[in-house]
Design an enzyme around this catalytic site. Sequence first.
Site, mmCIF file in Angstrom:
data_model
loop_
_atom_site.group_PDB
_atom_site.id
_atom_site.type_symbol
_atom_site.label_atom_id
_atom_site.label_comp_id
_atom_site.label_asym_id
_atom_site.label_seq_id
_atom_site.Cartn_x
_atom_site.Cartn_y
_atom_site.Cartn_z
ATOM 1 C CE LYS A 183 39.061 42.081 49.067
ATOM 2 N NZ LYS A 183 38.580 40.828 48.718
ATOM 3 C CB SER A 193 41.228 39.572 46.049
ATOM 4 O OG SER A 193 39.869 39.655 46.618
ATOM 5 C CB SER A 243 38.685 36.750 47.407
ATOM 6 O OG SER A 243 39.205 36.907 46.305
HETATM 7 N N1 GLN Z 1 40.899 34.669 42.555
HETATM 8 C C1 GLN Z 1 39.377 34.712 41.968
HETATM 9 C C2 GLN Z 1 39.572 35.867 40.851
HETATM 10 O O1 GLN Z 1 40.555 36.248 40.586
HETATM 11 C C3 GLN Z 1 38.557 35.027 42.830
HETATM 12 C C4 GLN Z 1 38.438 36.395 43.571
HETATM 13 C C5 GLN Z 1 37.500 36.784 44.423
HETATM 14 O O2 GLN Z 1 36.870 36.038 45.150
HETATM 15 N N2 GLN Z 1 37.330 38.111 44.631
HETATM 16 O O3 GLN Z 1 38.547 36.323 40.445
#
Ligand code: GLN
Length: 488
Positions: free
Chosen positions: A79, A154, A178
């Site tokens: 990532k 994400s 994410s």
């Molecule tokens: N979707 C969640 C957010 O927008 C989690 C994101 C993540 O786990 N990095 O914060």
Amino acid sequence: MELYNLTIHELNDLLKKKEVTVREIAESVFSRIDDVEDKVRAYACLSADKAFEQAKKADMLIRDNTDFSALNGIPVAIKDNMCTEGIQTTCASRILQDFRPPYTASVIEKLNSRGYLHTGMTNMDEFAMGSSTENSSYRVTKNPWDITRVPGGSSGGSAAAVAAGECIAALGSDTGGSIRQPAALCGVVGLKPTYGRVSRYGLVAFASSLDQIGPLTKDVTDCAIMLKAISGHDPADSTSAAISVPDYQAVLGRDIKGIKLGIPGEYFISGMDPSVDRSVREAIKVFERLGAVIEDISLPHTEYAVAAYYIIATAEASSNLARYDGVKYGYRTKDADNLLEMYMKTRDEGFGSEVKRRIMLGTYVLSAGYYDAYYRKAQQVRTLIKRDFDKAFEKVDAILTPTTPTPAFSIGEKTQDPLQMYLSDIFTISVNLAGIPAISIPCGFTEGELPVGLQILGKHFDEERILQAAYAYEQSTEWHKRRAKIRG
Ligand code: GLN
């Protein structure tokens, strides 16, 4: 079957028998990337030269019979928020455009010492803020099962790359879901380890009391291999725990007779997609047939998790992101007359709108006069959520839930409505607030051939138990064997 479609352990078997070379594996994965990346767009940048260089070394060790360990010669995607010295790491943000870190994240050092091949950096929501990869400053990654839909986020690039065969495994990060949410939406396995299990040295911070790095893989065995490789105490990260790392593969295959699995009523809500509900209930029956004892449990503070998370995570993000000021690295505005203007224009031009929304929210909840009403209250709710789990785990060994309320949604469907987007993490967020581990595994498909994910939650540092349960389920089903056709 094409090499790119195989798992880490299958490729390792072939390498041991000397039936393939690492070079052939790398060629297979990179020609797959050539074929499908235009459609899927999983990567932020590719590293073919580096991967083929690493392949030479891996092949040499195999030729000399010195390294047949599981990850030697395996193409892994990273990532875009984990630093590798000299390789562009941007968090899919303009503010880090062209940033080449002067140091390497501990997880990458660990993979390196085990001989992995670095395929490239995967696309993501900017600074890991989002659930669809639509907040990337590069491009939108597509779901390999249906390219009109999002891959989740994400870590959407990592999940899509694994599902499309553009790497064999990947690393993601999980602050509120994410890893697990995109794993569910792309039909792969994703695990968020216990807070403290994996070092975050070299991970670009989003919300430091919640962030964890974890694997995305094609099956549970690969997940155990990757988790073992990246776990353990690291003197460079004081939040990593000095607790020994078990051999996660050793528990796979142990039967689950008598294991107690809790089903929390709060995770089966109205408004949930009927095919998700059906697939998860059928999965519970499979566990029952395997001899698990199913018990209804309650996690009463679940409904406050999303609200508490969006206070705590944004508060921490507003502080973590204060460092991007255009002075030492990253993007700097072209025209500013004085220092203050330089700061303001750099941040205005460098951050995307979701990141700005979070910085503003976070600054607000921490400000004098509002701190008690929001931030302190959210921390108290966090404690209640953790206690819910402590209580539940007095009765059960692990907990089963859906990973997401719906399968992959259409690109653009939720971009105008941040609250709807936030709600797609409704089943994953509590896990981060409590710091416990959880895995998402494929448990079915909708009529439209979209994958559905089952989430298994465990006690602190009890990744073994959730891997054992996940493996038992996987071995009695066929979902993990399906490969995305890349249609749409
Ligand atoms: N979707 C969640 C957010 O927008 C989690 C994101 C993540 O786990 N990095 O914060």
